[in-house]
Motif scaffolding. Structure first.
Motif, PDB file in Angstrom:
ATOM      1  N   LYS A 102       0.838  -1.205   0.000  1.00 38.62           N
ATOM      2  CA  LYS A 102       0.000   0.000   0.000  1.00 38.62           C
ATOM      3  C   LYS A 102       0.868   1.248   0.000  1.00 38.62           C
ATOM      4  N   ALA A 103       1.953   1.247   0.786  1.00 40.59           N
ATOM      5  CA  ALA A 103       2.836   2.411   0.812  1.00 40.59           C
ATOM      6  C   ALA A 103       3.478   2.627  -0.549  1.00 40.59           C
ATOM      7  N   ALA A 104       3.860   1.532  -1.225  1.00 38.86           N
ATOM      8  CA  ALA A 104       4.440   1.663  -2.563  1.00 38.86           C
ATOM      9  C   ALA A 104       3.408   2.188  -3.550  1.00 38.86           C
ATOM     10  N   SER A 105       2.157   1.730  -3.422  1.00 35.62           N
ATOM     11  CA  SER A 105       1.123   2.183  -4.353  1.00 35.62           C
ATOM     12  C   SER A 105       0.786   3.654  -4.136  1.00 35.62           C
ATOM     13  N   VAL A 106       0.869   4.133  -2.874  1.00 41.20           N
ATOM     14  CA  VAL A 106       0.656   5.562  -2.603  1.00 41.20           C
ATOM     15  C   VAL A 106       1.692   6.392  -3.353  1.00 41.20           C
ATOM     16  N   LEU A 107       2.952   5.952  -3.331  1.00 42.34           N
ATOM     17  CA  LEU A 107       3.999   6.654  -4.064  1.00 42.34           C
ATOM     18  C   LEU A 107       3.744   6.599  -5.568  1.00 42.34           C
ATOM     19  N   ARG A 108       3.313   5.441  -6.073  1.00 45.51           N
ATOM     20  CA  ARG A 108       3.077   5.324  -7.520  1.00 45.51           C
ATOM     21  C   ARG A 108       1.972   6.253  -7.981  1.00 45.51           C
ATOM     22  N   THR A 109       0.933   6.444  -7.146  1.00 43.53           N
ATOM     23  CA  THR A 109      -0.140   7.369  -7.532  1.00 43.53           C
ATOM     24  C   THR A 109       0.356   8.809  -7.595  1.00 43.53           C
ATOM     25  N   ARG A 110       1.485   9.074  -6.951  1.00 40.29           N
ATOM     26  CA  ARG A 110       2.080  10.416  -6.999  1.00 40.29           C
ATOM     27  C   ARG A 110       3.219  10.501  -8.009  1.00 40.29           C
ATOM     28  N   GLY A 111       3.279   9.509  -8.895  1.00 36.69           N
ATOM     29  CA  GLY A 111       4.247   9.554  -9.972  1.00 36.69           C
ATOM     30  C   GLY A 111       5.625   9.049  -9.646  1.00 36.69           C
ATOM     31  N   VAL A 112       5.791   8.396  -8.483  1.00 39.30           N
ATOM     32  CA  VAL A 112       7.100   7.871  -8.089  1.00 39.30           C
ATOM     33  C   VAL A 112       7.066   6.350  -8.274  1.00 39.30           C
ATOM     34  N   PRO A 113       7.899   5.793  -9.150  1.00 32.10           N
ATOM     35  CA  PRO A 113       7.836   4.355  -9.469  1.00 32.10           C
ATOM     36  C   PRO A 113       8.422   3.482  -8.372  1.00 32.10           C
ATOM     37  N   ALA A 114       7.634   3.247  -7.338  1.00 34.27           N
ATOM     38  CA  ALA A 114       8.128   2.532  -6.154  1.00 34.27           C
ATOM     39  C   ALA A 114       7.750   1.063  -6.200  1.00 34.27           C
ATOM     40  N   THR A 115       8.513   0.259  -5.485  1.00 36.41           N
ATOM     41  CA  THR A 115       8.196  -1.138  -5.262  1.00 36.41           C
ATOM     42  C   THR A 115       8.428  -1.439  -3.786  1.00 36.41           C
ATOM     43  N   LEU A 133      16.417   4.512  -2.285  1.00 34.77           N
ATOM     44  CA  LEU A 133      15.640   5.571  -1.635  1.00 34.77           C
ATOM     45  C   LEU A 133      14.454   4.894  -0.954  1.00 34.77           C
ATOM     46  N   VAL A 134      14.360   5.010   0.368  1.00 33.83           N
ATOM     47  CA  VAL A 134      13.373   4.244   1.138  1.00 33.83           C
ATOM     48  C   VAL A 134      12.379   5.190   1.810  1.00 33.83           C
ATOM     49  N   ASP A 135      11.111   5.069   1.443  1.00 31.40           N
ATOM     50  CA  ASP A 135      10.059   5.867   2.075  1.00 31.40           C
ATOM     51  C   ASP A 135       9.509   5.113   3.284  1.00 31.40           C
ATOM     52  N   GLU A 136       8.811   5.845   4.170  1.00 28.84           N
ATOM     53  CA  GLU A 136       8.203   5.255   5.371  1.00 28.84           C
ATOM     54  C   GLU A 136       9.230   4.463   6.184  1.00 28.84           C
ATOM     55  N   SER A 137      10.435   5.009   6.336  1.00 26.83           N
ATOM     56  CA  SER A 137      11.507   4.278   7.007  1.00 26.83           C
ATOM     57  C   SER A 137      11.313   4.185   8.514  1.00 26.83           C
ATOM     58  N   SER A 138      10.331   4.887   9.072  1.00 34.93           N
ATOM     59  CA  SER A 138      10.028   4.720  10.495  1.00 34.93           C
ATOM     60  C   SER A 138       9.537   3.300  10.781  1.00 34.93           C
ATOM     61  N   MET A 139       9.095   2.580   9.737  1.00 35.78           N
ATOM     62  CA  MET A 139       8.579   1.227   9.911  1.00 35.78           C
ATOM     63  C   MET A 139       9.688   0.175   9.910  1.00 35.78           C
ATOM     64  N   LEU A 140      10.912   0.551   9.558  1.00 37.54           N
ATOM     65  CA  LEU A 140      11.993  -0.423   9.451  1.00 37.54           C
ATOM     66  C   LEU A 140      12.477  -0.860  10.822  1.00 37.54           C
ATOM     67  N   ASP A 141      12.713  -2.168  10.971  1.00 37.19           N
ATOM     68  CA  ASP A 141      13.392  -2.619  12.179  1.00 37.19           C
ATOM     69  C   ASP A 141      14.893  -2.718  11.879  1.00 37.19           C
ATOM     70  N   GLN A 146      -2.476   4.657   3.341  1.00 36.72           N
ATOM     71  CA  GLN A 146      -3.366   5.810   3.358  1.00 36.72           C
ATOM     72  C   GLN A 146      -4.655   5.442   2.654  1.00 36.72           C
ATOM     73  N   TRP A 147      -5.741   6.029   3.115  1.00 34.83           N
ATOM     74  CA  TRP A 147      -7.035   5.847   2.486  1.00 34.83           C
ATOM     75  C   TRP A 147      -7.665   7.226   2.292  1.00 34.83           C
ATOM     76  N   GLU A 148      -8.559   7.330   1.333  1.00 33.80           N
ATOM     77  CA  GLU A 148      -9.223   8.617   1.102  1.00 33.80           C
ATOM     78  C   GLU A 148      -9.971   9.063   2.353  1.00 33.80           C
ATOM     79  N   THR A 149     -10.704   8.128   2.973  1.00 32.63           N
ATOM     80  CA  THR A 149     -11.427   8.398   4.216  1.00 32.63           C
ATOM     81  C   THR A 149     -10.974   7.386   5.270  1.00 32.63           C
TER      82      THR A 149
END
Length: 508
Positions: A98-111, A192-200, A432-435
């Motif tokens: 889901k975090a990767a898909s949030v980035l992809r919707t913003r034009g960032v090609p994440a996996t 480049l790692v997003d949401e890195s607060s989740m990393l152990d 993230q969700w719309e609502t």
């Protein structure tokens, strides 16, 4: 990949310059658009931290554009071209689908981080197509693909930089061109790692082994991984290796959700005061709603966020009863959360197949219907680039007051699932969700308990993470009640993938 020009704030500009200097030392000069081969034995790590709305994603997106403009190749989890000594690469990663898909919707090609650990093995004939799409080979002649199909594939690849999406647009299924998966053997280059607060700590060390140059983007106000005593991996970085974005950009666009999130930074704020702030915000703006009951229709796609497992189980029970779900079966459209994969070592390839398709622990899934064999399920993996698959499943439905979950059906082994109509705030991080619906009685219970994490009241961290999962609308649920469903539970709202049921993972 080209984006409109933007003006960085001072802190964004400072962070960008620090990253550019680190990359220059690694042989990638963003100012001059020049590259030198990756030097052996050099490594560097930097973090960019900031609260919600501080511009981390904007900075990440423009950093990706600058790297691509300089000639750095994007590496995704779907295909990797021929290795060259002078080739420089970058991978954009997130901890969950889901975090990767949030980035992809913003034009960032994440996996996903997990997905980058494996590489697909392509049929040699279709690998020629992949090489051509990526500019590494001549246009091939493939008996199964007409010139029109190849042209269509090229248009899709140029738009999305995804080989599977391009081949699917040409009329192929994943099983036509992917013959298996293999564990990555060689290290990569820039990560480049997003949401890195989740990393152990273990994940952080694994990433350092794969990427000599690593940039972490994270929010210090979120919840730390369980078992790390409130510490996040970027806390160990000091001085210029940790850049902080203090200015809140999205707040300037009059975002009441971010206003509430940042109000939680006040150490003197009490829960009762915060709830009054929410009520005042709801009177002034329809993007904030105070509701006496949870919306059972919304729970099918956007879970209620809670603190306690007992609350989660009670809400799931109420959701299933409200929708008339039977005790011994799932209804199409019921949400699930992947809780892991139960396969012995001898079935390692099947585990890789499932994980590579997005069935990693914490993945959000929607049940489509039964598979062709007992215990198999057709599933839609939320946020995955090829979301539809069939897999051996073990579904566990927890019930209030019962230690052992009820299992409506199960294969002998396979992917395990819990219900997903309500989830803990910890599990919601990165999504993230719309609502978003936030269950206020649980936050009140956390406030009454007086617990702290990393020097801050736990209820404030929980509230911050929960409300910042909302992109457009926040519903603050005040009581243990559910609304009656207004629609029949189903799957018609799910995006129909171009590649139908591309991979069937079955038992031997």
């Amino acid at each position: 990949m080209t984006r409109p020009a933007v003006s960085f704030s001072d802190d964004q500009a400072s962070a960008y310059d620090a990253i550019a200097e680190m990359l220059r030392a690694a042989g990638v000069d963003l100012d001059r658009d020049t590259l030198t081969p990756m030097a052996e034995g050099k490594s560097a790590v930097m973090a960019v931290i900031g609260k919600a709305g501080s511009g981390k994603t904007l900075l990440l997106a423009h950093l990706v554009d600058a790297l691509v403009s300089a000639g750095v190749d994007l590496v995704s989890g779907d295909w990797e071209g021929r290795r060259r000594k002078d080739r420089r690469t970058v991978a954009i990663l997130a901890p969950t689908n889901k975090a990767a898909s949030v980035l992809r919707t913003r034009g960032v090609p994440a996996t996903t981080i997990h997905r980058i650990l494996y590489t697909p093995v392509y049929d040699p004939e279709y690998e020629k197509v992949a090489e051509w799409l990526a500019g590494q080979g001549e246009r091939p002649e493939i008996e199964a693909l007409s010139d029109t199909a190849l042209d269509r594939a090229k248009v899709v690849y140029d738009a999305h930089k995804s080989v599977p999406a391009a081949l699917a647009a040409a009329g192929l299924r994943g099983s036509d061109f992917i013959t298996g998966w293999k564990r990555r053997e060689d290290p990569l280059d820039i990560g480049l790692v997003d949401e890195s607060s989740m990393l152990d700590q273990k994940q952080f060390e694994d990433l350092q082994e794969i990427f000599p140059t690593l940039v972490l983007f994270g929010d210090p106000a979120q919840l730390a991984p369980v078992g790390q005593s409130g510490a996040m991996v970027f806390d160990q970085l000091k001085g210029p290796r940790k850049q902080e974005l203090a200015r809140v950009h999205r707040q300037e666009a009059d975002n009441p959700i971010l206003d509430l999130a940042h109000a939680l930074g006040d150490p003197s704020l009490r829960f009762e005061q915060f709830e009054r702030m929410i009520e005042e915000a709801a009177r002034a703006d329809d993007r904030i709603v105070v509701a006496p009951r949870a919306d059972s229709d919304l729970m099918a796609r956007s879970p209620v966020l809670v603190w306690r497992n007992a609350t989660r189980i009670r809400l799931i029970r109420a959701f299933r009863m409200a929708h008339g779900a039977p005790e011994d079966a799932l209804l199409p459209g019921e949400p699930l959360i992947c809780d892991g994969i139960e396969l012995p070592i001898k079935h390692r390839k099947k585990r890789i197949d499932l994980e590579a398709r997005g069935l990693i622990k914490g993945a959000q899934v929607v049940y489509i219907g039964p598979g062709n064999k007992p215990g198999f399920s057709r599933l839609h993996v939320v946020g995955a680039e090829s979301p539809r698959l069939s897999a051996a499943s073990i579904v566990k439905i927890e019930k209030p007051g019962e230690e052992e979950p009820f299992i409506p059906f199960a294969a002998r082994m396979g992917a395990t699932f819990l219900h997903g109509a309500a989830v803990t705030t910890h599990k919601a991080q990165g999504s993230q969700w719309e609502t978003v619906q936030v269950f206020a009685p649980d936050l009140y219970a956390a406030a009454r308990a007086g617990r702290e994490e990393a020097g801050q009241a736990l209820w404030k961290r929980l509230a911050y993470v929960a409300i910042t999962r909302a992109e457009e609308r926040l519903i603050w649920v005040t009581r243990y009640m559910l609304s009656k469903p207004q629609a029949v539970l189903g799957v018609d709202d799910l995006e129909v993938p171009v590649e139908p049921l591309a991979l069937h993972v079955e038992e031997t």
